[in-house]
Design a protein around this motif. Sequence first.
Motif, PDB file in Angstrom:
ATOM      1  N   ILE A 126      35.390  31.791  45.599  1.00  0.00           N
ATOM      2  CA  ILE A 126      36.433  32.786  45.805  1.00  0.00           C
ATOM      3  C   ILE A 126      35.887  34.135  45.356  1.00  0.00           C
ATOM      4  O   ILE A 126      35.449  34.281  44.205  1.00  0.00           O
ATOM      5  CB  ILE A 126      37.706  32.458  45.002  1.00  0.00           C
ATOM      6  N   THR A 127      35.921  35.118  46.252  1.00  0.00           N
ATOM      7  CA  THR A 127      35.428  36.450  45.931  1.00  0.00           C
ATOM      8  C   THR A 127      36.565  37.457  46.066  1.00  0.00           C
ATOM      9  O   THR A 127      37.218  37.530  47.108  1.00  0.00           O
ATOM     10  CB  THR A 127      34.272  36.854  46.859  1.00  0.00           C
ATOM     11  N   ALA A 128      36.800  38.218  45.011  1.00  0.00           N
ATOM     12  CA  ALA A 128      37.900  39.170  44.968  1.00  0.00           C
ATOM     13  C   ALA A 128      37.439  40.553  45.401  1.00  0.00           C
ATOM     14  O   ALA A 128      36.232  40.834  45.477  1.00  0.00           O
ATOM     15  CB  ALA A 128      38.460  39.227  43.548  1.00  0.00           C
ATOM     16  N   PRO A 129      38.379  41.455  45.677  1.00  0.00           N
ATOM     17  CA  PRO A 129      38.009  42.809  46.082  1.00  0.00           C
ATOM     18  C   PRO A 129      37.162  43.558  45.056  1.00  0.00           C
ATOM     19  O   PRO A 129      36.401  44.457  45.423  1.00  0.00           O
ATOM     20  CB  PRO A 129      39.371  43.494  46.275  1.00  0.00           C
ATOM     21  N   ASP A 130      37.277  43.212  43.771  1.00  0.00           N
ATOM     22  CA  ASP A 130      36.471  43.904  42.757  1.00  0.00           C
ATOM     23  C   ASP A 130      35.047  43.355  42.669  1.00  0.00           C
ATOM     24  O   ASP A 130      34.265  43.788  41.835  1.00  0.00           O
ATOM     25  CB  ASP A 130      37.150  43.837  41.389  1.00  0.00           C
ATOM     26  N   GLY A 131      34.715  42.379  43.539  1.00  0.00           N
ATOM     27  CA  GLY A 131      33.378  41.787  43.543  1.00  0.00           C
ATOM     28  C   GLY A 131      33.232  40.587  42.643  1.00  0.00           C
ATOM     29  O   GLY A 131      32.216  39.875  42.710  1.00  0.00           O
ATOM     30  N   PHE A 132      34.222  40.329  41.811  1.00  0.00           N
ATOM     31  CA  PHE A 132      34.187  39.170  40.927  1.00  0.00           C
ATOM     32  C   PHE A 132      34.363  37.893  41.744  1.00  0.00           C
ATOM     33  O   PHE A 132      35.164  37.843  42.676  1.00  0.00           O
ATOM     34  CB  PHE A 132      35.316  39.292  39.900  1.00  0.00           C
ATOM     35  N   SER A 133      33.626  36.856  41.398  1.00  0.00           N
ATOM     36  CA  SER A 133      33.769  35.592  42.109  1.00  0.00           C
ATOM     37  C   SER A 133      33.806  34.432  41.123  1.00  0.00           C
ATOM     38  O   SER A 133      33.304  34.534  40.000  1.00  0.00           O
ATOM     39  CB  SER A 133      32.631  35.391  43.115  1.00  0.00           C
ATOM     40  N   PHE A 134      34.421  33.348  41.566  1.00  0.00           N
ATOM     41  CA  PHE A 134      34.471  32.132  40.758  1.00  0.00           C
ATOM     42  C   PHE A 134      34.510  30.941  41.694  1.00  0.00           C
ATOM     43  O   PHE A 134      34.779  31.080  42.899  1.00  0.00           O
ATOM     44  CB  PHE A 134      35.676  32.140  39.815  1.00  0.00           C
ATOM     45  N   LEU A 135      34.222  29.767  41.133  1.00  0.00           N
ATOM     46  CA  LEU A 135      34.108  28.558  41.947  1.00  0.00           C
ATOM     47  C   LEU A 135      35.323  27.653  41.781  1.00  0.00           C
ATOM     48  O   LEU A 135      35.913  27.553  40.706  1.00  0.00           O
ATOM     49  CB  LEU A 135      32.855  27.765  41.561  1.00  0.00           C
TER      50      LEU A 135
END
Length: 245
Positions: free
Chosen positions: A100-109
């Motif tokens: 999952i990638t958010a608009p702020d560039g942060f991602s998590f699985l």
Amino acid sequence: MLRVRPLHFTSNIESWERLLTALGLVLTEGDGGFRVYDAGAGRLAVHEVPGGAAEDGTTALAVEVGDLAEFARRTNLAAQEEGTTPAELVTVDHGDACRITAPDGFSFLADKAAAGTEGGGADPALAVVGVWFTEDADAAARTLRHIGARPRPVPDNDETADFTAKNGGILLVRPATGPSRSGLGFEYDGALEPLRDRLASAGFQVSLTEEAFGSTLHVANPDATGDDAPPVPATVWISRHLPMG
């Protein structure tokens, strides 16, 4: 399904074992360098790394789901009105997952939950909390809604956002400067004094503080000991859950 299951990296895995056991979590998977612990709500995975590793003392936000493809489909469908597709099926070092990638560039699985691993005996009042620190709290909150997290009331009308996961655990969005990052904490649905005494009896340095919207326990962070300790928070926090009206 959706369950909170952060991944904590540490060179002090045995110390974390003692702390998590004293908190009331139970070991349900692994017994070596990778272990998964169940709380009353949510899970925590702990991954051993060498001292001095870049990841030492850090936590990666992560969740568990029932079906990766269906989770990705539903997440992207929920985000369709924004013209984004945050969910992507990927293969990582430990197998298939959904990123999952958010608009702020942060991602998590999101990983597929292992069948039949729920452990009995965990303190039912204890919940695992994954924290998302970001300069774009609104976008982070929208992303968590897209994955199916359930908003819950917060004590003040600010940029914070609290969510619960259907199958256990809590996700918090907190505004912060700098690159987006994740953090780890716990929440307790009950009086903190007995838990404080339990931790102290197990040999941990612990203090109880009264804050604006409730009480919080602070326990010495196993990763913050020694001259060569990584730059991590000095304590692990456990907040008392106070339902909002």
